[in-house]
Design an enzyme around this catalytic site. Sequence first.
Site, PDB file in Angstrom:
ATOM      1  N   HIS A 240       0.849  -1.207   0.000  1.00  0.00           N
ATOM      2  CA  HIS A 240       0.000   0.000   0.000  1.00  0.00           C
ATOM      3  C   HIS A 240       0.878   1.248   0.000  1.00  0.00           C
ATOM      4  CE1 HIS A 240      -3.788  -2.120   0.667  1.00  0.00           C
ATOM      5  NE2 HIS A 240      -3.132  -2.915   1.488  1.00  0.00           N
ATOM      6  N   GLU A 241       1.973   1.185   0.771  1.00  0.00           N
ATOM      7  CA  GLU A 241       2.901   2.325   0.883  1.00  0.00           C
ATOM      8  C   GLU A 241       3.519   2.640  -0.476  1.00  0.00           C
ATOM      9  OE1 GLU A 241       5.609   2.117   4.156  1.00  0.00           O
ATOM     10  OE2 GLU A 241       7.142   3.338   3.187  1.00  0.00           O
ATOM     11  N   ARG A 242       4.021   1.597  -1.136  1.00  0.00           N
ATOM     12  CA  ARG A 242       4.721   1.822  -2.412  1.00  0.00           C
ATOM     13  C   ARG A 242       3.745   2.266  -3.503  1.00  0.00           C
ATOM     14  NH1 ARG A 242       8.437  -3.387  -0.995  1.00  0.00           N
ATOM     15  NH2 ARG A 242       9.728  -2.206   0.457  1.00  0.00           N
TER      16      ARG A 242
END
Length: 378
Positions: A240-242
Amino acid sequence: MYFNETHIAFRDSIKRFIDKEINPHMDEWEETVAPLHDLFKKMGDLGFLGVRYDPKYGGQGLDYWFETVLLEEIGHIHGMGVATAIAVQTNMATPAIAAFGSEYLKETYLMGAIAGDMVAAIAVTEPDAGSDVFAIKTRAVKEGDHYVLNGSKTYITNGTQADFLTLLARTSDDKGYHSFGLFVVPTDLRGFHVNKKLDKLGLRSSDTAELFFDNVKVPAKNLIGDEREGFIYQMQQFQHERFAILPGTHVAIRDMVDMTVDYLRQRVVFGKPLITKQVLRHRLADYLMKNECLKQLTYHIVRMKMEGLDVTREISMGKLYAGQLISEVASGCLQMFGGIGFMTETLISRYFRDARIMSIGAGADEVMSEIIARVEGF
Ligand SMILES: Cc1cc2nc3c(=O)[nH]c(=O)nc-3n(C[C@H](O)[C@H](O)[C@H](O)COP(=O)(O)OP(=O)(O)OC[C@H]3O[C@@H](n4cnc5c(N)ncnc54)[C@H](O)[C@@H]3O)c2cc1C
């Protein structure tokens, strides 16, 4: 083609908010750091911090396309520091709570983050462990109804303002990945210290901190899921972060090209506007061609996510390409501005400084290449 009228209305509301509540303050916040409690409360009230999350916890219950709209629009912020602070709140520190957290954690911390009542941070990196997450040393030892936490974390975005950290710690000496726990650590616990706010090249509107934990008693109910599965939860949260980096990057690249075209139209050199120079026009066209590839890969990933497919390979490719492209374009556009591009007063100089982190944070380029190679089986 990808977005309907509801998406467009949502996009317009975020755009209005950024134009009114964020961009006019960016020069000041680059000096002082954005006041996240105030900003997030306003965003929470408008439903911008829980786009994909369950309405039961105050979220909007919308899909990945709506999330993409939000992440694209924050790419228009005049400085990537605030966009990063927002993405930490929505896509980096909270997905694991939503996916694996207990009702208590969701009702307290996820709801708090979605409402904008709490500022969240993600605490994985340590002085001796960044790319190699497995090497972290921060330790959580179970004692009765709490875990005793000792260690340190560094480069933590939102770290001086956070109300809670989603933190990865070692819970056993066993070999293998099943020896870590992911915790929600409130920052008002005794033994938690902000060692210092770090001074940095770019993202200056975002605070980045070094944190220290000295026998911090974290309630056992603040453990996310299983005390041996934290590493696995964090690897999933990293996706999700990337992904969160991609939509804002293709938008920021387009903005950089547009602002450069505007400048080249009015800057007269050797008796003609610079935009008439074919070498510059072609270079800009080249940037747009590459940016279209990044945008289409981003949308391809959204389609895959909507189908519930594994996107590890594609997100790693997107993150790798986004980091390389944004630095190339920021540097190339600054070059076309000439001397004024090197001045702090010119926005392109901020983009140039901010862009550099994209190949380091959330997994360096080389780590992305390694993941791609591994998924491909070589
Ligand atoms: C502004 C900023 C904000 C950040 N925010 C957060 C945050 O909120 N939370 C958090 O937990 N962390 C955060 N980080 C940390 C960030 O994720 C790490 O800096 C990053 O993962 C790299 O780790 P490292 O700095 O320890 O570099 P190292 O792991 O020491 O790596 C140094 C360099 O070595 C190279 N390298 C690494 N691995 C390999 C390999 N396998 N093969 C070849 N080359 C390799 C890469 O070029 C890499 O940049 C932030 C960092 C910065 C600078």
